[in-house]
Scaffold this motif. Structure first.
Motif, mmCIF file in Angstrom:
data_model
loop_
_atom_site.group_PDB
_atom_site.id
_atom_site.type_symbol
_atom_site.label_atom_id
_atom_site.label_comp_id
_atom_site.label_asym_id
_atom_site.label_seq_id
_atom_site.Cartn_x
_atom_site.Cartn_y
_atom_site.Cartn_z
ATOM 1 N N LEU A 49 0.827 -1.204 0.000
ATOM 2 C CA LEU A 49 0.000 0.000 0.000
ATOM 3 C C LEU A 49 0.861 1.254 0.000
ATOM 4 C CD1 LEU A 49 -2.903 -0.874 2.472
ATOM 5 C CD2 LEU A 49 -3.086 -0.430 0.025
ATOM 6 N N ARG A 50 1.959 1.229 0.751
ATOM 7 C CA ARG A 50 2.867 2.377 0.771
ATOM 8 C C ARG A 50 3.429 2.633 -0.622
ATOM 9 N NH1 ARG A 50 5.967 0.542 4.176
ATOM 10 N NH2 ARG A 50 5.067 1.530 6.035
ATOM 11 N N ARG A 51 3.824 1.553 -1.306
ATOM 12 C CA ARG A 51 4.366 1.698 -2.660
ATOM 13 C C ARG A 51 3.309 2.239 -3.623
ATOM 14 N NH1 ARG A 51 8.232 3.305 -5.786
ATOM 15 N NH2 ARG A 51 8.445 2.130 -7.736
ATOM 16 N N THR A 52 2.078 1.766 -3.467
ATOM 17 C CA THR A 52 0.994 2.253 -4.323
ATOM 18 C C THR A 52 0.755 3.741 -4.113
ATOM 19 O OG1 THR A 52 -0.083 0.084 -4.316
ATOM 20 C CG2 THR A 52 -1.446 1.988 -4.888
ATOM 21 N N LEU A 53 0.764 4.177 -2.860
ATOM 22 C CA LEU A 53 0.559 5.594 -2.570
ATOM 23 C C LEU A 53 1.712 6.439 -3.100
ATOM 24 C CD1 LEU A 53 -0.840 5.326 1.073
ATOM 25 C CD2 LEU A 53 -2.119 5.897 -1.001
ATOM 26 N N GLU A 54 2.937 5.919 -3.002
ATOM 27 C CA GLU A 54 4.089 6.653 -3.535
ATOM 28 C C GLU A 54 3.977 6.820 -5.046
ATOM 29 O OE1 GLU A 54 7.353 4.308 -2.254
ATOM 30 O OE2 GLU A 54 7.427 5.167 -0.227
ATOM 31 N N LEU A 55 3.570 5.760 -5.735
ATOM 32 C CA LEU A 55 3.410 5.843 -7.187
ATOM 33 C C LEU A 55 2.297 6.812 -7.562
ATOM 34 C CD1 LEU A 55 3.790 2.072 -8.167
ATOM 35 C CD2 LEU A 55 5.433 3.907 -8.569
ATOM 36 N N GLN A 56 1.225 6.811 -6.776
ATOM 37 C CA GLN A 56 0.127 7.729 -7.057
ATOM 38 C C GLN A 56 0.568 9.177 -6.882
ATOM 39 O OE1 GLN A 56 -3.337 7.080 -4.652
ATOM 40 N NE2 GLN A 56 -4.552 8.628 -5.689
ATOM 41 N N ARG A 57 1.334 9.445 -5.814
ATOM 42 C CA ARG A 57 1.818 10.811 -5.602
ATOM 43 C C ARG A 57 2.787 11.223 -6.703
ATOM 44 N NH1 ARG A 57 1.624 9.244 0.015
ATOM 45 N NH2 ARG A 57 3.776 8.491 -0.094
ATOM 46 N N ALA A 58 3.663 10.292 -7.129
ATOM 47 C CA ALA A 58 4.603 10.607 -8.206
ATOM 48 C C ALA A 58 3.860 10.896 -9.504
ATOM 49 C CB ALA A 58 5.583 9.452 -8.401
ATOM 50 N N ARG A 59 2.818 10.124 -9.777
ATOM 51 C CA ARG A 59 2.029 10.354 -10.990
ATOM 52 C C ARG A 59 1.347 11.713 -10.949
ATOM 53 N NH1 ARG A 59 -3.177 10.062 -12.015
ATOM 54 N NH2 ARG A 59 -3.899 9.644 -14.145
ATOM 55 N N GLU A 60 0.775 12.067 -9.794
ATOM 56 C CA GLU A 60 0.111 13.363 -9.675
ATOM 57 C C GLU A 60 1.112 14.502 -9.848
ATOM 58 O OE1 GLU A 60 -1.662 13.050 -5.855
ATOM 59 O OE2 GLU A 60 -3.378 11.850 -6.546
ATOM 60 N N THR A 61 2.313 14.338 -9.274
ATOM 61 C CA THR A 61 3.349 15.359 -9.429
ATOM 62 C C THR A 61 3.762 15.502 -10.884
ATOM 63 O OG1 THR A 61 4.191 14.932 -7.197
ATOM 64 C CG2 THR A 61 5.672 16.042 -8.738
ATOM 65 N N ALA A 62 3.958 14.361 -11.567
ATOM 66 C CA ALA A 62 4.360 14.398 -12.972
ATOM 67 C C ALA A 62 3.281 15.034 -13.836
ATOM 68 C CB ALA A 62 4.668 12.984 -13.463
ATOM 69 N N VAL A 94 0.572 10.686 -18.282
ATOM 70 C CA VAL A 94 1.814 11.339 -17.884
ATOM 71 C C VAL A 94 2.915 10.885 -18.824
ATOM 72 C CG1 VAL A 94 3.526 11.598 -16.071
ATOM 73 C CG2 VAL A 94 1.109 11.467 -15.475
ATOM 74 N N GLY A 95 3.656 11.814 -19.376
ATOM 75 C CA GLY A 95 4.741 11.437 -20.277
ATOM 76 C C GLY A 95 5.387 12.642 -20.912
ATOM 77 N N GLY A 96 5.968 12.420 -22.086
ATOM 78 C CA GLY A 96 6.764 13.457 -22.721
ATOM 79 C C GLY A 96 6.096 14.168 -23.871
ATOM 80 N N ASP A 97 4.780 14.052 -24.016
ATOM 81 C CA ASP A 97 4.091 14.741 -25.108
ATOM 82 C C ASP A 97 3.995 16.236 -24.820
ATOM 83 O OD1 ASP A 97 2.947 12.314 -26.725
ATOM 84 O OD2 ASP A 97 2.474 11.894 -24.637
ATOM 85 N N TRP A 98 4.145 17.048 -25.868
ATOM 86 C CA TRP A 98 4.012 18.485 -25.667
ATOM 87 C C TRP A 98 3.634 19.175 -26.971
ATOM 88 C CZ3 TRP A 98 8.771 17.057 -27.541
ATOM 89 C CH2 TRP A 98 9.443 17.953 -28.374
ATOM 90 N N TYR A 99 3.159 20.400 -26.825
ATOM 91 C CA TYR A 99 2.971 21.298 -27.959
ATOM 92 C C TYR A 99 3.428 22.683 -27.524
ATOM 93 C CZ TYR A 99 -1.286 22.790 -25.514
ATOM 94 O OH TYR A 99 -2.169 23.261 -24.574
#
Length: 218
Positions: A49-62, A94-99
């Motif tokens: 669960l800790r790992r899942t929450l860390e990944l979720q926070r990283a995704r939100e930050t990204a 989340v990724g490297g797409d941009w305009y």
């Protein structure tokens, strides 16, 4: 009668969920042995669960970081620019797409769409660096520049600095053409071609066969 027992799921001293144990149809309520067993099971879930929450926070930050790099498109006299970013699915959110749309001297605009390989925080960070480099190069080169030459310069900078592993992009200059409207010049480095949609008539792909992506092995 029905009885219900609630047990907290604690991760790093914070309650993140509640687990329930209930009985019905006259069965006896969960006793201390059953509750202790359930508590042991919940404690074993702490690490995943800790790992899942860390990944979720990283995704939100990204995601916040990536969206912060996407510009507000400029207003032009005699033309209208609109942009929309829609991920293909949740995994690609989340990724490297941009305009980008950068106003240049003389009323010209540098238009760019691209993708830095990856779907994580590293790709979003690299995308911000690549976009900033290309914007600076486009401004330095000016409205009479060759977009292909600008991408060559970007390729050299990105490879020299080790900013990204693989980049596809279309870079174009949109210049006012008095009495005729607008003139567009573009270069394509491994990206799907842009489309020309007329008010009436067929849809055309712009440009010839794309060049290889930036940072591609030679």
């Amino acid at each position: 009668a029905t009885s219900l027992a609630l047990l907290p799921v604690v991760v790093d001293g914070r309650i993140v969920a509640l687990a329930s144990a209930a009985n019905c149809r006259g069965n006896p309520p969960p006793g201390e042995p059953e509750l202790r067993l359930l508590q042991d099971v919940l404690q074993g879930l702490g690490r995943p669960l800790r790992r899942t929450l860390e990944l979720q926070r990283a995704r939100e930050t990204a995601l916040v970081l990536q969206r912060s790099f996407l510009p507000t498109v400029p207003d032009l006299a005699g033309a209208e620019i609109r942009a929309r970013y829609v991920p293909a699915n949740a995994a690609a959110e989340v990724g490297g797409d941009w305009y980008d749309a950068t106003r240049l001297p003389g009323g010209a605009v540098a238009l760019t769409i691209g993708d830095v390989a990856g779907h994580d925080l590293d790709a979003a960070t690299a995308m911000g660096s690549v976009n900033s480099m290309l914007r600076g190069l486009a401004w330095d080169a000016g409205p009479r520049a060759d977009p292909a030459r600008t991408l060559d310069r970007l390729d050299g900078m990105v490879q020299g600095l080790g900013t990204a592993s693989l980049i596809t992009t279309v870079h174009a200059l949109l210049c006012p053409d008095p009495g005729r409207g607008w003139h567009i010049t573009l270069a394509n480095a491994g990206h799907p071609p842009p489309l020309l949609l007329r008010a009436a008539g067929p849809v055309d792909c712009l440009g010839e066969e794309p060049d290889p992506p930036l940072c591609a092995p030679t």
